[in-house]
Motif scaffolding. Structure first.
Motif, mmCIF file in Angstrom:
data_model
loop_
_atom_site.group_PDB
_atom_site.id
_atom_site.type_symbol
_atom_site.label_atom_id
_atom_site.label_comp_id
_atom_site.label_asym_id
_atom_site.label_seq_id
_atom_site.Cartn_x
_atom_site.Cartn_y
_atom_site.Cartn_z
ATOM 1 N N GLU A 23 39.192 35.165 29.286
ATOM 2 C CA GLU A 23 37.173 35.730 28.934
ATOM 3 C C GLU A 23 37.325 34.650 28.129
ATOM 4 N N TYR A 24 38.574 33.574 27.428
ATOM 5 C CA TYR A 24 37.554 33.375 26.590
ATOM 6 C C TYR A 24 37.496 31.738 27.533
ATOM 7 N N ASP A 71 40.330 43.235 21.691
ATOM 8 C CA ASP A 71 40.518 41.842 20.381
ATOM 9 C C ASP A 71 40.486 42.369 19.334
ATOM 10 N N ALA A 85 33.098 42.031 28.245
ATOM 11 C CA ALA A 85 34.419 42.995 28.602
ATOM 12 C C ALA A 85 35.401 43.389 27.733
ATOM 13 N N ASN A 124 43.201 46.107 28.038
ATOM 14 C CA ASN A 124 42.629 46.765 27.543
ATOM 15 C C ASN A 124 42.383 47.191 26.365
ATOM 16 N N GLY A 149 40.503 44.607 31.858
ATOM 17 C CA GLY A 149 39.811 44.829 30.359
ATOM 18 C C GLY A 149 40.704 46.405 30.313
ATOM 19 N N SER A 153 42.999 38.539 26.808
ATOM 20 C CA SER A 153 41.667 38.525 26.211
ATOM 21 C C SER A 153 41.392 36.791 26.644
ATOM 22 N N THR A 200 33.841 49.278 23.724
ATOM 23 C CA THR A 200 34.378 48.709 24.544
ATOM 24 C C THR A 200 34.591 49.446 26.296
#
Length: 802
Positions: free
Chosen positions: A201-202, A279, A275, A220, A217, A198, A265
């Motif tokens: 993406e942050y 997390d 996304a 995840n 994604g 992730s 999600t």
């Protein structure tokens, strides 16, 4: 002449104590480093310790081994195949494996020594110690060494196993396991990988790297599947069970939050709109399971659920055709002739056939003075013989004895854990209702204008307001509190006991063994008595059933009993008697000297023969340290004393229990239970402190039962907590600290609520980003854990508990 001269030249063997066990050395054969040993076993243990530079082991105890007498038959019952089959874990044609509970394991030296038993006897293949549970697992060759011999070795080196009918080891090993550690490991592994995936993406992904965004994604989502369906499955099961009972517990919003996070999600990754919250989902389950593990933390070396089976012996010696043999207690029947030795428990109601019986019934009745029984008299189960060996005939089966009937009371079948709702249980009900109201309110508000935004707001509220911090505040606070109590030798059954303690408003104390030490009575003779005078006094006191008279007879020892011409016992004064022409007055100062007895902290029995004062016996009672602290408790709690003893200490105890009707003596086990129940019917929250079987019913009936003991490894009745006698003086501090702990939980809930309010301002708009959720969730969790841990330690320091 030569023979005589040689004899004179022969050195006389000086009696020497064994360096290891303290027994007399009958031979000079075993000597190392100028230290003498009585046998090869003691010598071998010393050699093992010396070779490993662990000689300081002896600094903790002058004689750590406790070698048995050559005629000691205490472990003969372990030769019975019926008993052996109940104790062993595995056996085949050559190898046997057994696990023992050894309460005396306390340090790394103990662990090391016990794992070296194969050096003492090669027939023992290996030994492994579970230090936390105080268990010793042994594999041995039963063709070369028996189970009885192994137990004797352990006893001789100072580590006697605790073997009882209520086997502690098997009870622990049969406890259900929910694979919690595996679930934490799976959740932690997935959480770490999801956080790694992730990060792009942050920090933002360029257009050229956007294809990786959805690839990550889907990865995840794959990592989230085992977290939801394996690690988090327990929350869904608990929520469904609560719903069937029409109960809104904290598991329902937690399960709802996990489900919403997972569904959203998958939806966002599938539609490529965002996304997702993988997390946050993995982190939520991981921290929740950590909290659950902390909550399940228990003290394996203490057994709280005890009954008469842990008090009775595993086997008993019976005499059949003049031959002694051990049989399992389950096979003991009416008509069997038992042999009970010194300090052994009488397991069934019986008739005394032979020997001098001096029975200590303190575990059953609470009366601290041993009772003398005559031939043909019934001796009830639960008594401990304090004299020599006696023979008895069983008149009732074990299950029909007075002692076992004590456990038939309905108080022992109650489920105590459900007596009081915890703070979490109270709050979670309203929390769930408010959460669902806000979530559906947001959905209804946005539906007319933007359906997609309405569902986004609905799910966002459930995500942000998921009571993760609320679920973590209690276990982490209570875990810190339990560790504080543990360091102060106060052991609680589970975390709910702390909240039960904080709600207490009435405290009931037992006397013998609780506010007094286990050997509370001391007798001192002030004066000198000739043998004839001792015989006269013994002959007068032997006719009395008063506890002090019995103690005087016990002090004087067995004397020839003289007949009397006159005898009168005056209640609360003493004895008037004429024996062999001598006039005796044995009693208090009013009877013996003609004036009122002075109020002091000891009972005195004056001795007057033929109008001559010869002296007096002084009986003192050693109360526990910290008894003066009880005076401070009366300002906040209603206190009572329940005792099975007679009221000869009433005046002395008035300084501690000043309220009217605060002390009740001559209380049977049933009357103690009924008294506690009557207080509860008045709306009182009752805490009972006791130590013996006579308190077992009252301890179970009370809202909080505390067993007080001078050795936590010895028998204590079933209870919610076990208090070491050394910590009795800290009882007021424990009570105040429990209230501080509950206040910390409530304040942590306010902190959690603050985070939820902040998050909800974003959630109701329907524009909660995965990044914001990823920040809020762990931040609130870390804040709660840090606050509860630090605040609990500050409160403990304030109460002088650390």
């Amino acid at each position: 002449m030569n023979i005589i001269s040689k004899m004179l030249q022969t050195k006389t063997l000086k009696k020497t104590a064994c360096y290891h066990c303290g027994d007399d050395c009958l031979t000079a054969k075993y000597v190392i480093e100028e230290k003498s040993f009585c046998c090869h076993g003691c010598k071998t243990v010393f050699e093992i310790l010396s070779a490993s530079k662990m000689g300081n082991y002896y600094s903790y105890n002058d004689h750590p081994g406790a070698t048995r007498s050559r005629t000691d038959k205490r472990f003969d019952y372990l030769s019975s195949s019926d008993i052996i089959s109940e104790l062993i874990d595995y056996t085949d044609s050559k190898i046997t494996i057994v696990t023992f509970y050894i309460p005396h394991i306390h340090c790394s030296s103990c662990l090391w020594l016990l794992e070296q038993l194969n050096k003492i006897n090669p027939a023992i293949h290996y030994c492994r110690v579970d230090f936390l549970k105080k268990q010793l697992n042994i594999r041995f060759d039963h063709q070369k060494i028996s189970l009885q011999q192994i137990v004797e070795i352990l006893y001789d080196i100072g580590y006697e196993p605790l073997v009882s009918l209520q086997d502690v080891i098997k009870k622990q090993n049969l406890s259900t396991k929910d694979n919690l550690l595996q679930k934490i490991a799976v959740a932690g592994f997935c959480f770490g990988n999801v956080m790694l995936l992730s990060f792009p993406e942050y920090f933002g992904i360029t257009n050229t790297e956007s294809t990786f965004k959805f690839f990550f994604g889907w990865l995840n989502v794959l990592f989230s599947i085992p977290v939801v369906f394996y690690s988090g499955r327990g929350y869904f099961v608990a929520a469904w069970q609560n719903l069937k009972k029409q109960v809104f517990g904290i598991d329902f919003p937690l399960a709802l939050g996990i489900a919403v996070l997972f569904i959203r999600t998958i939806t966002e990754v599938y539609t490529r709109t965002d996304a997702g919250f993988a997390d946050t989902l993995c982190g939520l389950v991981f921290f929740l399971l950590i909290g659950k593990k902390v909550q399940q933390k228990t003290y394996h070396h203490i057994s709280f659920e005890r009954d008469y089976r842990s008090f009775f012996p595993v086997a008993v010696q019976i005499i059949a055709n003049e031959i002694q043999k051990p049989i399992p207690l389950a096979q003991l029947q009416t008509g069997h002739r038992m042999l009970i030795r010194h300090n052994e428990i009488i397991p069934a109601d019986s008739i005394l056939l032979k020997g001098e019986a001096l029975i200590d019934f303190s575990f059953v009745t609470g009366e601290s003075i041993p009772v003398k029984k005559t031939l043909g008299e019934i001796v009830y189960a639960g008594g401990r013989q304090t004299g020599g060996a006696i023979e008895l005939e069983v008149v009732k089966p074990v299950y029909q004895s007075y002692l076992t009937q004590l456990w038939n009371n309905e108080a022992f079948t109650r489920q105590k854990d459900n007596r009081m709702q915890t703070f979490n249980e109270k709050v979670s009900k309203y929390f769930t209702i408010v959460l669902l109201t806000i979530a559906f309110g947001s959905l209804i508000f946005w539906l007319p204008t933007d359906i997609r935004r309405g569902f986004a707001a609905f799910t966002a509220v459930l995500i942000v307001a998921c009571p993760c911090a609320l679920a973590l505040s209690t276990p982490f606070t209570m875990s810190a509190a339990l560790s504080i109590f543990d360091k102060n030798f106060f052991y609680l059954k589970n975390i709910t006991v702390v909240e039960q303690m904080a709600a207490i408003d009435t405290i009931v104390f037992d006397k013998t063994g609780t506010i007094t030490t286990g050997s509370s009575d001391e007798i001192i003779l002030e004066g000198v008595l000739s043998a004839a005078q001792q015989q006269l006094i013994y002959s007068a006191c032997i006719n009395s059933t008063h506890p002090l008279s019995r103690m005087i007879c016990q002090y004087l020892g067995n004397q020839h009993r003289l007949s009397f011409e006159h005898y009168a016992e005056i209640p609360n004064l003493g004895i008037l008697a004429t024996i062999s022409g001598h006039k005796l007055r044995v009693g208090n100062s009013k009877l013996a000297l003609g004036y009122k007895k002075n109020v002091n902290y000891a009972s005195k029995v004056y001795l007057v023969i033929d109008d001559e004062l010869l002296g007096y016996f002084e009986f003192s009672h050693r109360h526990r340290e910290g008894m003066n602290n009880l005076n401070g408790l009366e300002s906040y709690y209603k206190t009572f004393l329940l005792s099975g003893d007679q009221d000869h200490e009433r005046d002395e105890l008035l300084q501690y229990f000043t309220s009217p009707n605060g002390m009740h003596f001559n209380q049977s086990p049933q009357r103690k239970l009924d008294f506690v129940q009557s207080l509860q019917q008045q709306g009182k929250q009752v805490m009972m402190l006791g130590d013996g079987l006579n308190d077992a019913g009252a301890l179970k009936q009370s809202d909080l039962g505390i067993a007080v003991t001078d050795d936590v490894n010895n028998f204590t009745p079933g209870s919610d907590a076990i208090m070491d006698g050394r910590s009795f003086s800290k009882l007021p501090d424990f009570l105040r600290f429990s209230k501080n702990t509950v206040n910390i939980i409530r304040f942590s809930f306010l902190i959690s609520l603050t985070y939820n309010i902040i998050g909800l301002t974003y959630a109701v708009t329907g524009r909660l980003s995965p990044l914001m959720a990823a920040i809020l969730m762990p931040l609130s969790t870390v804040t709660i854990i840090s606050f509860t841990s630090l605040a609990t330690r500050v409160a403990a320091r304030w109460r002088n508990l650390i």
